[in-house]
Design a protein around this motif. Sequence first.
Motif, PDB file in Angstrom:
ATOM      1  N   THR A 362       0.811  -1.220   0.000  1.00 52.54           N
ATOM      2  CA  THR A 362       0.000   0.000   0.000  1.00 52.54           C
ATOM      3  C   THR A 362       0.841   1.266   0.000  1.00 52.54           C
ATOM      4  O   THR A 362       0.487   2.254  -0.639  1.00 52.54           O
ATOM      5  CB  THR A 362      -0.913   0.016   1.247  1.00 52.54           C
ATOM      6  N   VAL A 363       1.970   1.223   0.700  1.00 48.14           N
ATOM      7  CA  VAL A 363       2.789   2.419   0.919  1.00 48.14           C
ATOM      8  C   VAL A 363       4.055   2.358   0.066  1.00 48.14           C
ATOM      9  O   VAL A 363       4.802   1.376   0.123  1.00 48.14           O
ATOM     10  CB  VAL A 363       3.165   2.548   2.412  1.00 48.14           C
ATOM     11  N   ASP A 364       4.287   3.392  -0.718  1.00 51.03           N
ATOM     12  CA  ASP A 364       5.536   3.527  -1.469  1.00 51.03           C
ATOM     13  C   ASP A 364       6.548   4.227  -0.570  1.00 51.03           C
ATOM     14  O   ASP A 364       6.622   5.457  -0.521  1.00 51.03           O
ATOM     15  CB  ASP A 364       5.298   4.341  -2.753  1.00 51.03           C
ATOM     16  N   TRP A 365       7.311   3.437   0.164  1.00 46.20           N
ATOM     17  CA  TRP A 365       8.233   3.995   1.148  1.00 46.20           C
ATOM     18  C   TRP A 365       9.313   4.856   0.506  1.00 46.20           C
ATOM     19  O   TRP A 365       9.797   5.822   1.111  1.00 46.20           O
ATOM     20  CB  TRP A 365       8.869   2.872   1.965  1.00 46.20           C
ATOM     21  N   HIS A 366       9.697   4.544  -0.715  1.00 47.10           N
ATOM     22  CA  HIS A 366      10.712   5.359  -1.385  1.00 47.10           C
ATOM     23  C   HIS A 366      10.187   6.769  -1.652  1.00 47.10           C
ATOM     24  O   HIS A 366      10.957   7.744  -1.611  1.00 47.10           O
ATOM     25  CB  HIS A 366      11.131   4.707  -2.703  1.00 47.10           C
ATOM     26  N   ALA A 367       8.890   6.891  -1.899  1.00 46.55           N
ATOM     27  CA  ALA A 367       8.307   8.192  -2.214  1.00 46.55           C
ATOM     28  C   ALA A 367       8.046   9.026  -0.970  1.00 46.55           C
ATOM     29  O   ALA A 367       7.789  10.234  -1.078  1.00 46.55           O
ATOM     30  CB  ALA A 367       7.002   8.007  -2.984  1.00 46.55           C
ATOM     31  N   HIS A 406      -2.643   8.695   6.828  1.00 49.15           N
ATOM     32  CA  HIS A 406      -3.755   8.035   7.509  1.00 49.15           C
ATOM     33  C   HIS A 406      -3.560   6.521   7.577  1.00 49.15           C
ATOM     34  O   HIS A 406      -4.223   5.841   8.357  1.00 49.15           O
ATOM     35  CB  HIS A 406      -5.078   8.358   6.803  1.00 49.15           C
ATOM     36  N   HIS A 407      -2.636   5.983   6.762  1.00 55.83           N
ATOM     37  CA  HIS A 407      -2.373   4.548   6.787  1.00 55.83           C
ATOM     38  C   HIS A 407      -1.594   4.120   8.029  1.00 55.83           C
ATOM     39  O   HIS A 407      -1.348   2.918   8.213  1.00 55.83           O
ATOM     40  CB  HIS A 407      -1.591   4.121   5.551  1.00 55.83           C
ATOM     41  N   PHE A 408      -1.232   5.046   8.886  1.00 54.94           N
ATOM     42  CA  PHE A 408      -0.425   4.709  10.065  1.00 54.94           C
ATOM     43  C   PHE A 408      -1.152   4.969  11.376  1.00 54.94           C
ATOM     44  O   PHE A 408      -0.529   4.931  12.439  1.00 54.94           O
ATOM     45  CB  PHE A 408       0.902   5.477  10.012  1.00 54.94           C
ATOM     46  N   ILE A 409      -2.453   5.236  11.308  1.00 61.39           N
ATOM     47  CA  ILE A 409      -3.252   5.389  12.521  1.00 61.39           C
ATOM     48  C   ILE A 409      -4.460   4.459  12.428  1.00 61.39           C
ATOM     49  O   ILE A 409      -4.863   4.050  11.342  1.00 61.39           O
ATOM     50  CB  ILE A 409      -3.719   6.846  12.735  1.00 61.39           C
ATOM     51  N   THR A 462      -1.054  -3.287  -5.531  1.00 53.49           N
ATOM     52  CA  THR A 462      -1.542  -2.209  -4.696  1.00 53.49           C
ATOM     53  C   THR A 462      -2.891  -2.558  -4.110  1.00 53.49           C
ATOM     54  O   THR A 462      -3.502  -3.571  -4.438  1.00 53.49           O
ATOM     55  CB  THR A 462      -1.681  -0.910  -5.514  1.00 53.49           C
ATOM     56  N   MET A 463      -3.389  -1.696  -3.211  1.00 49.00           N
ATOM     57  CA  MET A 463      -4.676  -1.939  -2.585  1.00 49.00           C
ATOM     58  C   MET A 463      -5.775  -2.057  -3.629  1.00 49.00           C
ATOM     59  O   MET A 463      -6.639  -2.918  -3.557  1.00 49.00           O
ATOM     60  CB  MET A 463      -4.991  -0.797  -1.603  1.00 49.00           C
TER      61      MET A 463
END
Length: 476
Positions: A362-367, A406-409, A462-463
């Motif tokens: 879900t999360v593009d950590w590089h971006a 919001h993906h981290f709460i 992806t999601m």
Amino acid sequence: MQLTAVQRLWDENFCAVPSVSCPRRATPHLPDCARNLKVYVYDLPSTYHANLLEKMERRRGKSSCDYERSACAEIVRSRPRADNWDYSNLRQYAAEVPILYKFMQMPQTGPEQADLFVVPWFASTELSGFEYTPWYPRNEKCVARFEALLSNLTHFAQNPSRHVFLSSRDWTFSLLRLRQLAKSSGALLFNYGPRTAPNEILIAPSSAGFGLPLPHLTYPAKFFLFAMMDISINPIRRDIDSELRRLNATHPELSILYHPIIDHRSIPLPPLRALELMSQTLLCPIIQGDLPYQHRLFDALVAGCVPLFLRYQLDDVDDQPMKQPCEAWSWDAKNRSAMKGVARATLPRTICKEQHLPYWSTVDWHALTMRIDVSALSEGRLAEAIAALEISEIVRKRRKLERMRHHFIYERDNASPDAFSAMMVEVCNALRDPCVGGVHVRGKPACKSERATKDSRGSPVTMEAHGGAMRRARAG
């Protein structure tokens, strides 16, 4: 209407605990791949869930919050010495509480039709409740309780890989017996990492951003860099401390906010003030601690402060070439002196970034992050490397982070996608992975070494894209 067993578990055993304010029931915001999943939650005795929370909250001291049963901004924290209990610190290991709540809001079914069998045992809270040994993964009393618990899991023998166990803490400090069971059976184990097997699901911790609402971000940011860390943990942080002080002295125009932590459990700023400053800052360094998981990363993400990692290139293990070289971010697995003793004895010799950061589907950590090669630190030029970072690039990533944080709460009102939504994408991927033996690929003889998180072209699932793939798999 007669209450089901699951409703009684929630309404009578969980919500009835004193001081609980239960939010309204509403279906969690689920990705497409999980909307048709059916959940069976075991009706375990309250000693495995509600009583554990009650035990923790009897020791909350001055803390202004319950043990993650409701959305709460911990404006006042417990005082470890004065209250004789580290309640506020332990609250970050309570993500299993909102996760169970959300599982219980998903469509429920009997065991015959279930895709997931959720075990409502707060494994992390169980260990945290032992005042003098909350970090002992071989706790004999906890092991005995776990063995007794297994006798209640009447459907485990037939469906081990579809069972969900919650242990919201570092893998190293999760109950050893639980880790062994997950490894041997393929059961899904939720923890903070590092991930050591395909059936382990990395999850975001609780209370990211101190439990406060997502702060409003303004542009341009007022400050360039915010850091608040304990420099006594390891030599890496002491080297970073010197570089940050030099950066502040040589580049006063950059507006550096650096707050060293003197006591390992005491922060120099009130939570509200810390989050406010982070939300006004472009860059937040994430420096190696004594374990791969760090709550400061998720505080920074929620605050909209772009994480800055040190990048390690991993090519070998014990001088043997790796089949697939990878990168590690702010974690040097070869530097055993920087780790807790139990971590030195148990953690893998290499931990790639994919093994300790959650939600890669879900999360593009590089971006969302900035990285600087670790050679800048070892060569004594980290201050210059930070000062040379492109402001425009950091701003672009901050805007991207603002849309993704919001993906981290864990949203309590289920109004929008959140950490649970991102977690369920990873669950979908695990269920389709033949290495896990999941729901949708039973009988498939081949077992790939990598998780099924890429499509036929090698692109991450992806999601949105994963929903169609899951529906096609179910139809087939």
